[in-house]
Motif scaffolding. Structure first.
Motif, PDB file in Angstrom:
ATOM      1  N   GLY A  95       0.817  -1.213   0.000  1.00 51.42           N
ATOM      2  CA  GLY A  95       0.000   0.000   0.000  1.00 51.42           C
ATOM      3  C   GLY A  95       0.843   1.252   0.000  1.00 51.42           C
ATOM      4  O   GLY A  95       0.505   2.248  -0.677  1.00 51.42           O
ATOM      5  N   LEU A  96       1.949   1.255   0.739  1.00 52.56           N
ATOM      6  CA  LEU A  96       2.846   2.410   0.733  1.00 52.56           C
ATOM      7  C   LEU A  96       3.463   2.633  -0.645  1.00 52.56           C
ATOM      8  O   LEU A  96       3.606   3.775  -1.098  1.00 52.56           O
ATOM      9  N   LEU A  97       3.806   1.542  -1.323  1.00 58.37           N
ATOM     10  CA  LEU A  97       4.411   1.656  -2.651  1.00 58.37           C
ATOM     11  C   LEU A  97       3.448   2.262  -3.668  1.00 58.37           C
ATOM     12  O   LEU A  97       3.856   3.032  -4.542  1.00 58.37           O
ATOM     13  N   PHE A  98       2.167   1.909  -3.542  1.00 56.00           N
ATOM     14  CA  PHE A  98       1.185   2.330  -4.546  1.00 56.00           C
ATOM     15  C   PHE A  98       0.161   3.327  -3.989  1.00 56.00           C
ATOM     16  O   PHE A  98      -0.900   3.522  -4.576  1.00 56.00           O
ATOM     17  N   ARG A  99       0.485   3.919  -2.857  1.00 59.16           N
ATOM     18  CA  ARG A  99      -0.301   5.029  -2.302  1.00 59.16           C
ATOM     19  C   ARG A  99      -1.763   4.644  -2.064  1.00 59.16           C
ATOM     20  O   ARG A  99      -2.676   5.271  -2.589  1.00 59.16           O
ATOM     21  N   MET A 100      -1.957   3.584  -1.290  1.00 54.95           N
ATOM     22  CA  MET A 100      -3.319   3.175  -0.955  1.00 54.95           C
ATOM     23  C   MET A 100      -3.309   2.461   0.390  1.00 54.95           C
ATOM     24  O   MET A 100      -2.248   2.117   0.929  1.00 54.95           O
ATOM     25  N   SER A 101      -4.483   2.208   0.935  1.00 51.65           N
ATOM     26  CA  SER A 101      -4.600   1.547   2.232  1.00 51.65           C
ATOM     27  C   SER A 101      -4.396   0.040   2.094  1.00 51.65           C
ATOM     28  O   SER A 101      -4.492  -0.521   0.987  1.00 51.65           O
ATOM     29  N   GLN A 102      -4.154  -0.615   3.233  1.00 53.88           N
ATOM     30  CA  GLN A 102      -4.002  -2.068   3.214  1.00 53.88           C
ATOM     31  C   GLN A 102      -5.274  -2.749   2.721  1.00 53.88           C
ATOM     32  O   GLN A 102      -5.234  -3.735   1.987  1.00 53.88           O
ATOM     33  N   GLY A 103      -6.428  -2.229   3.131  1.00 57.36           N
ATOM     34  CA  GLY A 103      -7.701  -2.808   2.697  1.00 57.36           C
ATOM     35  C   GLY A 103      -7.884  -2.734   1.201  1.00 57.36           C
ATOM     36  O   GLY A 103      -8.386  -3.676   0.572  1.00 57.36           O
ATOM     37  N   LYS A 104      -7.461  -1.620   0.602  1.00 60.30           N
ATOM     38  CA  LYS A 104      -7.583  -1.474  -0.850  1.00 60.30           C
ATOM     39  C   LYS A 104      -6.631  -2.420  -1.575  1.00 60.30           C
ATOM     40  O   LYS A 104      -6.962  -2.957  -2.648  1.00 60.30           O
ATOM     41  N   VAL A 105      -5.447  -2.647  -1.011  1.00 63.99           N
ATOM     42  CA  VAL A 105      -4.510  -3.609  -1.591  1.00 63.99           C
ATOM     43  C   VAL A 105      -5.154  -4.993  -1.651  1.00 63.99           C
ATOM     44  O   VAL A 105      -5.084  -5.690  -2.672  1.00 63.99           O
ATOM     45  N   SER A 106      -5.801  -5.397  -0.563  1.00 69.75           N
ATOM     46  CA  SER A 106      -6.455  -6.701  -0.506  1.00 69.75           C
ATOM     47  C   SER A 106      -7.522  -6.828  -1.594  1.00 69.75           C
ATOM     48  O   SER A 106      -7.634  -7.865  -2.261  1.00 69.75           O
ATOM     49  N   ILE A 107      -8.292  -5.774  -1.791  1.00 66.18           N
ATOM     50  CA  ILE A 107      -9.345  -5.781  -2.815  1.00 66.18           C
ATOM     51  C   ILE A 107      -8.742  -5.922  -4.213  1.00 66.18           C
ATOM     52  O   ILE A 107      -9.208  -6.715  -5.037  1.00 66.18           O
ATOM     53  N   TRP A 108      -7.680  -5.152  -4.470  1.00 67.13           N
ATOM     54  CA  TRP A 108      -7.048  -5.195  -5.788  1.00 67.13           C
ATOM     55  C   TRP A 108      -6.427  -6.560  -6.062  1.00 67.13           C
ATOM     56  O   TRP A 108      -6.501  -7.086  -7.180  1.00 67.13           O
TER      57      TRP A 108
END
Length: 287
Positions: free
Chosen positions: A68-81
């Motif tokens: 998430g830090l690498l792609f500027r998003m939250s951990q929850g959004k990473v899981s969704i993606w």
């Protein structure tokens, strides 16, 4: 992944993403009306960034917080993606024709057409976290490796191309049991190179070549030792294949994904990406 391989994969991946996003949202819910353009506020803009995102996740196996830090998003959004993009990447590799077969029937048809005569069979283990459920702990524990894990076996040819990937099994399942459950049938004349984990496995249509097992309290003869040495020198190629597949750290390190289906998909993708690299190397060699 080389630049040429990335854009070759991107072409199919882009078409699949656009078709998916037209009819579904990121969580897989069906849209009431088709959507023809991405929202400007979407967290991953463009298909290049989406493909880079999922390949980075597979290659480095980071925590979702770090991704998430690498792609500027939250951990929850990473899981969704991740849950959204993994099946799309898997389907892309299938369309490109580099995904391994998952059923013995399709494998048999392909081998019959290509007249492949020499195949390697071997198993690959992947460590997983210990489950809190006791029965599942027992099921996933490998007494040989002293770890909780899942495993697959593959069939590759003498050039290193992977033709078959088994379903994902728990660590307690023996290699020979995995192979027997697959119910293989090979074209007549196929030579199957095995290790001692498959001792006694003789599928229909294939001649098996297995190392000699050392008898209890006795030594192997010099001829047997030399035979084992020769087989080992031939079988080392399959270890090179596993090394290539495990370029993706998500199938090399302990996998944190708990979903059984996702654990299977990442192995399918790792094998498909290996075959994609193999395909490009062959094309460069012939050119």
């Amino acid at each position: 992944m080389a630049k040429e391989e990335f854009f070759y994969l991107l072409e199919v991946f882009s078409d699949l993403w656009e078709n998916y996003y037209k009819h579904y949202d990121l969580k897989g819910n069906i849209r009431q009306k088709p959507k023809f353009k991405e929202d400007a506020r979407i967290s991953l803009c463009g298909t290049e960034e989406k493909l880079l995102f999922i390949l980075t996740y597979l290659k480095e196996n980071p925590t979702q917080q770090y991704q998430g830090l690498l792609f500027r998003m939250s951990q929850g959004k990473v899981s969704i993606w991740v849950k959204c993009l993994l099946p799309i990447l898997q389907q892309s590799l299938e369309i490109l024709g580099v995904a391994a077969h998952r059923t013995p029937c399709n494998l048999y048809k392909t081998l019959l057409v290509l007249s492949k005569t020499v195949l390697w069979i071997d198993a690959s283990e992947r460590n997983i976290p210990r489950s809190q459920d006791y029965e599942r702990q027992q099921y996933e524990y490998s007494g040989k490796k002293k770890q909780h894990m899942v495993k697959n076996h593959i069939l590759s040819d003498e050039n290193g191309y992977i033709w078959y990937l088994s379903p994902t099994y728990a660590g307690s399942i023996h290699d020979k049991t995995m192979a027997e459950e697959s119910e293989y049938i090979f074209p007549e004349g196929t030579i199957l190179l095995e290790d001692l984990g498959y001792l006694g496995f003789k599928p229909e249509g294939a001649e098996v070549l297995t190392p000699f097992k050392k008898p209890r309290n006795r030594e192997l003869s010099e001829a047997q030792k030399q035979c084992n040495k020769t087989i080992s020198a031939i079988r080392v190629k399959v270890e090179h294949v596993f090394a290539s597949v495990k370029r993706l750290r998500i199938v090399k390190d302990k996998i944190r994904l708990k979903n059984t289906e996702m654990r299977d998909i990442v192995m399918v993708i790792a094998v498909g990406l290996h075959n994609l690299r193999w395909k490009f190397r062959q094309n460069l060699h012939h050119n």
